[in-house]
Scaffold this active site. Structure first.
Site, PDB file in Angstrom:
ATOM      1  N   ARG B  49      13.438   3.070  -0.723  1.00  0.00           N
ATOM      2  CA  ARG B  49      13.413   1.626  -0.411  1.00  0.00           C
ATOM      3  C   ARG B  49      14.549   1.189   0.518  1.00  0.00           C
ATOM      4  NH1 ARG B  49       9.272  -0.778  -3.040  1.00  0.00           N
ATOM      5  NH2 ARG B  49       8.791  -0.057  -5.142  1.00  0.00           N
ATOM      6  N   ARG B  53      13.731  -5.111   1.034  1.00  0.00           N
ATOM      7  CA  ARG B  53      14.230  -6.471   0.861  1.00  0.00           C
ATOM      8  C   ARG B  53      15.751  -6.620   0.837  1.00  0.00           C
ATOM      9  NH1 ARG B  53      11.549  -8.944  -4.170  1.00  0.00           N
ATOM     10  NH2 ARG B  53      10.996  -6.782  -4.674  1.00  0.00           N
ATOM     11  N   ARG B  62       9.367  -9.557   7.944  1.00  0.00           N
ATOM     12  CA  ARG B  62       8.231  -9.740   7.032  1.00  0.00           C
ATOM     13  C   ARG B  62       7.824 -11.201   6.902  1.00  0.00           C
ATOM     14  NH1 ARG B  62       6.844  -7.390   2.539  1.00  0.00           N
ATOM     15  NH2 ARG B  62       5.356  -9.101   2.603  1.00  0.00           N
ATOM     16  N   ASP B  98       3.377   1.650   1.076  1.00  0.00           N
ATOM     17  CA  ASP B  98       3.331   1.442  -0.375  1.00  0.00           C
ATOM     18  C   ASP B  98       2.369   2.474  -0.950  1.00  0.00           C
ATOM     19  OD1 ASP B  98       4.019  -0.815  -2.601  1.00  0.00           O
ATOM     20  OD2 ASP B  98       2.056   0.107  -2.963  1.00  0.00           O
ATOM     21  N   TYR B 171      -1.946   2.376 -12.348  1.00  0.00           N
ATOM     22  CA  TYR B 171      -2.180   1.043 -11.767  1.00  0.00           C
ATOM     23  C   TYR B 171      -3.668   0.689 -11.817  1.00  0.00           C
ATOM     24  CZ  TYR B 171       2.591   0.590 -10.008  1.00  0.00           C
ATOM     25  OH  TYR B 171       3.948   0.470  -9.924  1.00  0.00           O
TER      26      TYR B 171
END
Lengths: 367, 367
Positions: B49, B53, B62, B98, B171
């Site tokens: 990552r 962010r 983004r 992702d 998921y």
């Protein structure tokens, strides 16, 4: 488990009042016997979160009311604690409560938010925040419930509990539930004095709360260090375990069996098996056989059925439970439980069926 | 790490086109060398990552746009992937993507919900649900980004990745992120045929996606079995690992180094060190020294700084990093990384300072 091994508590029930159940009807209960490594005629079973959202009668009793308010309402605590005893016939009643109850009773601004968990009015990240955590206030509503419960339950032990200093500190520092514990670890690593003062404060507070529960009639207690598994063994040993030991030791004079539990603690089990507890909880991520190897022969074990097993049907539950009962025979004593709490969507009939099945099994013999 | 050990891949880059960077400039990069256990002049470092962010330039690029749309927009993928290279000077670029991207490209109704994670339109819990997962569709926007990146980055390797069959299945079955994986485990235990068919489908799909990334220029790949740590070793070995091995094996012919990673996998490391990968990732819950003991000498290791360390100040970061670099010397090869991804609130300057510091260190010698 056929051999009667020595009791690890030097004086069982030493500091308890004469009329305490552990000096009477619960002394020979399977739960207390297994905790002490004495022989039992069946493996005792209870479930973390057995008194909770999986039960329709719980949802009816609770309604839309506030969780922490419920924890401080004697009738509510008594009724909810009894529900799984009536329905499932488990071998112990665990007090309906929450690990943040003593924080609330010490004046901390904490609420339990539906679908989230405990949330603090403001995170505790400095000395002023630590100083603002008061002494244990009024918990008479809770001790009244324990007294009612012990009167009603006779030889079925009531288990009291509290959160461990680390797990409570993580909620206080993060301000709520966390997956990463970033601020908690940062303070642990870089502000050791602040860290110690917070954990010492929590140790004292929880010690007071445990004492109240025991004196009111709890025949055993469990320390929930639910999030200890987020730590490396080195950090756990240095910065967390000494506080948990002090907390467990602070009620040693009363002489009730103490369970030391956490989630994801496979790596930590050898260190959690401290002389200040009689039982170590094992979560489902390690096999019970492995857990017992790591915990050794001076402690009994508790666990470790996967809470998810109830979603796989009765045959699968029994297959896994049988494996656990067999493995448990190698321990000094074995209390059957889940590896973590009952999930809210669990079909309660699956739980009842498991208890019935377990009660039909002879206690396992070590291979 | 002073000794040049043998390459575990039988033929490095065997199946790659002539102009692939692994047959040219990235072949001697510290990342590829460490992955293969060859000697390096510095410990390579990248961060899971790193393109995310924590960077203000990421948030600016983004904006409020949809995450999955961004993952399928060439310019966005290229720009975001490059940002941490420019800012931190790390030794590898990990493709901005992702793990649910191949699901999206196979027609699955999946979105990434802000503050939640991947959410499915409907959970997959039967054969019809499995059958509805199509073949890998158009990923040309992504492969175009990989080609642009490799052209621009020259000797800095691009790392491609995908989710492991178990983690993706969790998921799909839960319908979103989970802590308990109750439905996933229930199907794994009680419907083995459905389970196998789903994981086989995902293995094929992810194998296709990995192949596309590698052929477009990725010099290494990582398999993210992020949630494998929720499983007992027995369940992992029986029901999960064979699928991960098949997936890793499906790109063996191309001959790029493969990293096998999960979180909370301390107990699983000995089993994750399969012949179908060259590197095993170690999370922060075990010390790197312990991780290396469990992984053995046939694999390189990657890890394992706690992402929370960045919140404890530069001195603490360096103290922990120094310990990890020293421990890494005992491995066949060591790629420095976090134990899990960079946390969004991380101060990016802390990351840059760590990279600078690491690049000043001589490669550690085994004690």
């Amino acid at each position: 488990m056929a051999v009667l091994t020595s009791v690890s508590l030097s004086e069982l029930g030493a500091g308890l009042p004469e009329n305490h159940p552990l000096r009477g009807p619960t002394r020979t209960s399977p739960l207390v016997a297994a905790a002490l490594g004495e022989s039992v005629d069946r493996t005792p079973v209870w479930f973390m979160r057995q008194a909770g959202r999986s039960l329709p009668e719980y949802r009816a009793t609770r309604g839309d009311g506030d969780m922490l308010e419920a924890c401080f309402t004697t009738e509510m605590v008594t009724e909810i604690t009894l529900q799984p005893i009536r329905r499932h016939g488990v071998d112990a009643a665990v007090l309906f409560s929450d690990i943040v109850v003593p924080l609330k009773a010490a004046g901390v601004d904490v609420t339990i938010k539906k679908g989230v968990g405990p949330v603090m009015g403001s995170p505790v990240r400095d000395a002023a925040g630590v100083a603002a955590i008061g002494e244990l206030g009024d918990v008479s509503a809770i001790t009244a419930a324990v007294r009612q419960l012990t009167a009603e339950l006779d030889d079925i032990p009531v288990i009291g509990f509290c959160g461990a200093p680390f797990t409570l500190a993580s909620y206080l520092i993060e301000g709520g539930p966390s997956r990463e514990f970033a601020h908690t670890k940062a303070i642990m690593w870089s502000q050791p004095e602040l860290w110690s003062s917070l954990l010492e404060r929590l140790t004292k507070l929880c010690g007071q709360f445990l004492r109240e529960q025991i004196l009111a009639g709890a025949s055993a207690i469990q320390l929930f260090d639910s999030w200890a598994g987020a730590l490396s063994p080195a950090d756990y040993i240095t910065s967390v375990l000494p506080h948990s030991r002090a907390l467990l030791d602070s009620v040693a004079d009363l002489g009730v069996p103490r369970v030391h539990f956490g989630v994801g603690t496979g790596e930590l089990l050898p260190f959690m098996a401290v002389p200040e507890c009689e039982v170590v909880g094992v979560d489902q991520r390690v096999s019970l056989a492995t857990g017992i190897e790591r915990i050794g022969s001076n402690h009994s074990v508790q666990g470790n059925l996967d809470p998810a097993s109830f979603f796989a049907g009765a045959a699968e539950v029994q297959r896994q439970a049988a494996q656990i009962v067999r493995a448990g025979a190698a321990a000094r004593g074995h209390i059957f439980n889940l590896g973590h709490g009952v999930l809210p969507q669990t079909d309660p009939d699956q739980i009842t069926r498991l208890v019935e099945w377990l009660h039909q099994q002879p206690p396992a013999e070590a291979d």
